[in-house]
Motif scaffolding. Sequence first.
Motif, PDB file in Angstrom:
ATOM      1  N   PRO A  84       0.810  -1.228   0.000  1.00 50.25           N
ATOM      2  CA  PRO A  84       0.000   0.000   0.000  1.00 50.25           C
ATOM      3  C   PRO A  84       0.839   1.272   0.000  1.00 50.25           C
ATOM      4  N   GLU A  85       1.959   1.251   0.737  1.00 49.41           N
ATOM      5  CA  GLU A  85       2.703   2.502   0.878  1.00 49.41           C
ATOM      6  C   GLU A  85       3.322   2.969  -0.435  1.00 49.41           C
ATOM      7  N   PHE A  93     -11.094   6.099   6.428  1.00 46.74           N
ATOM      8  CA  PHE A  93     -11.706   4.861   6.923  1.00 46.74           C
ATOM      9  C   PHE A  93     -13.035   5.140   7.597  1.00 46.74           C
ATOM     10  N   ALA A  97     -10.065   5.945  12.030  1.00 44.00           N
ATOM     11  CA  ALA A  97      -8.700   5.480  12.269  1.00 44.00           C
ATOM     12  C   ALA A  97      -7.761   6.628  12.581  1.00 44.00           C
ATOM     13  N   TRP A  99      -5.211   8.256  14.933  1.00 39.82           N
ATOM     14  CA  TRP A  99      -4.330   7.640  15.925  1.00 39.82           C
ATOM     15  C   TRP A  99      -4.444   8.358  17.269  1.00 39.82           C
ATOM     16  N   HIS A 101      -2.713   8.295  19.904  1.00 36.36           N
ATOM     17  CA  HIS A 101      -1.505   8.717  20.624  1.00 36.36           C
ATOM     18  C   HIS A 101      -0.829   9.906  19.977  1.00 36.36           C
ATOM     19  N   PHE A 110       1.357  12.872   9.205  1.00 35.00           N
ATOM     20  CA  PHE A 110       1.977  11.549   9.083  1.00 35.00           C
ATOM     21  C   PHE A 110       2.405  11.187   7.658  1.00 35.00           C
ATOM     22  N   VAL A 114       6.405  10.309   6.796  1.00 32.62           N
ATOM     23  CA  VAL A 114       6.998   9.076   6.278  1.00 32.62           C
ATOM     24  C   VAL A 114       7.562   9.281   4.883  1.00 32.62           C
ATOM     25  N   ARG A 158      -5.828  14.177   6.592  1.00 28.22           N
ATOM     26  CA  ARG A 158      -4.698  13.266   6.505  1.00 28.22           C
ATOM     27  C   ARG A 158      -4.667  12.572   5.138  1.00 28.22           C
TER      28      ARG A 158
ATOM     29  N   LEU B 471      -6.246   1.377  12.205  1.00 26.91           N
ATOM     30  CA  LEU B 471      -5.197   2.299  12.622  1.00 26.91           C
ATOM     31  C   LEU B 471      -3.883   1.972  11.926  1.00 26.91           C
ATOM     32  N   SER B 474      -4.459   2.570   7.912  1.00 28.40           N
ATOM     33  CA  SER B 474      -4.444   3.962   7.465  1.00 28.40           C
ATOM     34  C   SER B 474      -3.010   4.468   7.402  1.00 28.40           C
ATOM     35  N   ALA B 475      -2.123   3.918   8.238  1.00 26.50           N
ATOM     36  CA  ALA B 475      -0.719   4.311   8.135  1.00 26.50           C
ATOM     37  C   ALA B 475      -0.115   3.765   6.850  1.00 26.50           C
ATOM     38  N   ARG B 476      -0.444   2.497   6.519  1.00 25.38           N
ATOM     39  CA  ARG B 476       0.078   1.925   5.278  1.00 25.38           C
ATOM     40  C   ARG B 476      -0.464   2.714   4.081  1.00 25.38           C
ATOM     41  N   ALA B 480       3.310   4.664   4.839  1.00 24.07           N
ATOM     42  CA  ALA B 480       4.320   4.133   5.742  1.00 24.07           C
ATOM     43  C   ALA B 480       4.575   2.661   5.429  1.00 24.07           C
ATOM     44  N   THR B 481       5.840   2.238   5.532  1.00 26.59           N
ATOM     45  CA  THR B 481       6.141   0.819   5.369  1.00 26.59           C
ATOM     46  C   THR B 481       5.693   0.078   6.623  1.00 26.59           C
ATOM     47  N   TRP B 482       5.793  -1.261   6.603  1.00 27.09           N
ATOM     48  CA  TRP B 482       5.371  -2.040   7.760  1.00 27.09           C
ATOM     49  C   TRP B 482       6.204  -1.672   8.982  1.00 27.09           C
ATOM     50  N   GLN B 484       7.796   1.095   9.612  1.00 27.64           N
ATOM     51  CA  GLN B 484       7.411   2.440  10.074  1.00 27.64           C
ATOM     52  C   GLN B 484       6.079   2.387  10.817  1.00 27.64           C
ATOM     53  N   MET B 488       5.762   3.667  14.519  1.00 26.40           N
ATOM     54  CA  MET B 488       5.090   4.940  14.767  1.00 26.40           C
ATOM     55  C   MET B 488       3.652   4.773  15.228  1.00 26.40           C
ATOM     56  N   VAL B 489       3.023   3.646  14.933  1.00 25.20           N
ATOM     57  CA  VAL B 489       1.605   3.498  15.279  1.00 25.20           C
ATOM     58  C   VAL B 489       1.370   2.335  16.256  1.00 25.20           C
ATOM     59  N   PRO B 492       3.631   2.377  19.837  1.00 21.87           N
ATOM     60  CA  PRO B 492       3.178   3.395  20.810  1.00 21.87           C
ATOM     61  C   PRO B 492       1.805   3.069  21.385  1.00 21.87           C
ATOM     62  N   LEU B 493       0.926   2.493  20.564  1.00 21.63           N
ATOM     63  CA  LEU B 493      -0.438   2.247  21.043  1.00 21.63           C
ATOM     64  C   LEU B 493      -0.519   1.057  21.979  1.00 21.63           C
TER      65      LEU B 493
END
Lengths: 377, 570
Positions: A84-85, A93, A97, A99, A101, A110, A114, A158, B471, B474-476, B480-482, B484, B488-489, B492-493
């Motif tokens: 995906p990246e 979503f 979703a 985050w 934190h 974000f 990255v 985002r 969560l 949505s980073a991917r 972000a790579t796996w 990362q 980062m997600v 921490p969670l």
Amino acid sequence: MADEGVRNFVRVESLCKSFGATAALKGVSFDVEQGSTVSLLGPSGCGKTTVLRSIAGLERPDSGRIAIGGEPVYDGARSLNQPPERRQIGMVFQSYAVWPHMSVAQNVGFPLKVRKAGAAQLAERVTKALELVGLQGLGERPATNLSGGQQQRVALARAIVHEPRLVLFDEPLSNLDARLRQQMRTELKLLQDRLGFTAIYVTHDQEEALALSTKVIVMNDGQVEAIAQPRALFAQPATAFVAHFLGFDNIFDGTVAAVGARDAGGAATVRVDLGVGTWLQCAWRRAEPPLVGAPVTVAFRSERAALASAPTAPRPAANVFCGTIEAAVYLGISIDYLVKCGSLTLRVLAPGECPLTAGAAVSVSVTAEDCIVFPRA
Amino acid sequence: MTHAPLPSSAARCAARLRALRSPQGFLPAMAVAIGVVLILSPFLATVVRSLLTGEEGKLGFGLGNFIGMFGNKRFWEAAAMTALMGAGATALSCLFGLGLAWIVARTDLPGRAGFDTLNLIPFFLSPFVGAISWTYLAAPNVGLLNQVIAAAGGPADLLNIYSVGGVIWVLALFYTPYVYLFVISPMRRMDPALEDAARAHGAGFWLTLRYVTAPLMMPALMSGALVVFVTSAGLFDVPLALASPHGIKTIPTAVFQVVQYPSDYGLAAAIGVMVMTVTVVITLMQRSYLSKRSFATVTGKGYRPRIVQLGRWKIAALGLEILYVGGGVVLPMAALVMVALSPLWTGKPDPSTFTLGNFEFVLFSHDLARRAMVNSLIVASIGATLGVVIGTLQSYYLQRGRSRLRTVMDAFLSLPIGIPGIILGLGFLVIALRTPLYSTLWIILIAYIARFLPFSTRGISAMLVSLSTDLEESARAGGATWLQTMRMVVLPLIRPAIVAAWLMLFVIFVRELGATILLYAQGTETISVAMVIMGEMSFGYVAALAVIQALLLVLAFGLFRLTRSAFLEA
């Protein structure tokens, strides 16, 4: 190739995917033009979310092909599946979703982080994105400290902050209450017009699909049922399933009794016998004319039917049903009537001031233009 | 309907191998592979060794060890004693655990929040230290409590901690928190409407309890009871301190004795195979029992349970709390501190002679004690760190992986939870005897991780499973790579679970004795081993060492509470 990339900016070809023994996608194909918004509309379990997740790279299909901007990102035959990246997308979503934190600004920043954007550029673009979604000044807030609508905006900011070539929406508004949903829908439309991103939007809400998209893809049971522009889809659904899904709530089986000549617009008048002593004149818009005696399905909307008091049974006529009111449900603006007519039960939505009550003898009429007819297998 | 042909098995294999090349596929799979090796190697070593008979050096395959074991009356006596102690401890723990959990979760007893913390302290203390402390309190004639009874005119040998009852009492004190933790969360989160419905339809308090509340609590109670039975029956240290002195044998102490010179590894391994088989069978039975009843009492919604007004029963509730906290924490700790402060323990505390001499001695003068403390700290901190790293990756595999082996692995990786430490220690001893690992800290570290890794994996899994995959996705999707995304997600969670797992492992490793007792050598003693060795020298030194260990554990407990409450507030 460049032109191909514009016209078929996203190209999905014969996508198949099964989960265990159930086939979720049975060969789904469609194209998305650059700058347009396409909705995937369908009931839950129809596979629309699986298609979206496959485009995002979050799900690996079993076979088929997906290309974004002319570049293949998934090809079952070649075992190609970009993570995906690397697909340069943004995604919103259903659960937002966001985050918990991170602060609002950290959430929004974000995708830039990255991608190793500089601090100054990152801050500037985050500020701009927050302004775009109406959250200016809230960047330092903890993300959990926001209302549902605000979290939705964070998720949106985002998804667009890195100016992705494609933004994917997975039922983004379904967790909001009705009023907020309408407001967000309008804002989303404005934002999309302003930024001109290509978008694919998954929803089960027909209004959302009609309001936001240039093209609607209706899915059913892992297959594409219809692809059409919103107006055409709404007025002339291609199949009985689509009609039902788009709010045609009176759907009856019948047989073709007679076929008339085509008018200037190319529509032929078809007479359908419903088997209860009533027949409907409908407009037939398909190229090949139906055969007399062929089984068909007719559909019309309850809002388009007219209700009249008929103490004595009127003379049998085309497009008029006679019956008695079985139930009347007061909805304020309108009254929802169930009318019993022989073995058929019709739904009619009449204005709220209509005085008729249960037990009254009535007639229901509908125009030929409002009746859609489909061949029935 | 265009159905694509399913990919051939060769293609599937190739795809799987390709997936293993990415960090996302490789790291979690690696952690699971480590876990499998850590379980299989001592198991296979024990099985193989149990089938080898004859003198060292000219061993042959045969069933002689099993024949010897089954024909030995002492083995059956030890087995019966172990089952009796386990069952007694389980019954008493369930009574305590249910009662205390109900008081804290469902009644209006003042100070419930404080009792919630106090009830959990024994969870972090060492049962071995508890047993030693209880010998100061309830040894016949000389124990402090017996002296109090005698002063009041009763018989001075009323309480005898060196007995089956004594072992059961101490085990129950230290295993009650397991039951407590298992039942308190369904008690807190049960939808009160379920009970209200019973009341509304005509059932009184007791009928509601019997037909609604109790059945709903049953799966949690059974889980807790099984864990307590398996772990308390397999515990080595408490019977060592309380039953061995009077010749009462249990399976763990019998294994220990068999391995002592002149060692009979074959017989020990045969006992080990028996114990492992029984434990695995019990564990699998529990799994199938639980899979048949998963009630939707715990919906995750924040229900506020109905609070029962205790009225006159407040005294009884308070009495139970005082009995438990007094017996599990206050009395043993007080006795321990007094013994540690007395230059020569005579059975009577004399504050005028209290001195820190014993502490000074074990901290600064006694080589063994100092070495043991350093060893324990090294093993505990390295072990806990490795444990959470492997545990995090394993839980990622179990919760997020796409492998079909997930459910099997979930069951398999949990197996060591029930295996007694001394049995697993025996397996690693059999392996180590033939390798350079013998008599190193490494083999102790490996045995610890093998035995307690499931705690880390399960704790972290519980948090990971409640973390929405959106969560991560949505980073991917955001680029972000796996790696990362993990950094980062995800990490921490789930940090609260990781910190809690680290502290948990640290606590367990600092006090561990069962697995260590067979694996230590001169130079690799741990604190608990040092206490066993020094037990023959002086009460005071042992007590001082025990106090130091307890302080370490209480410190870890405090940190644990802090992170947990911080997590609950977030």
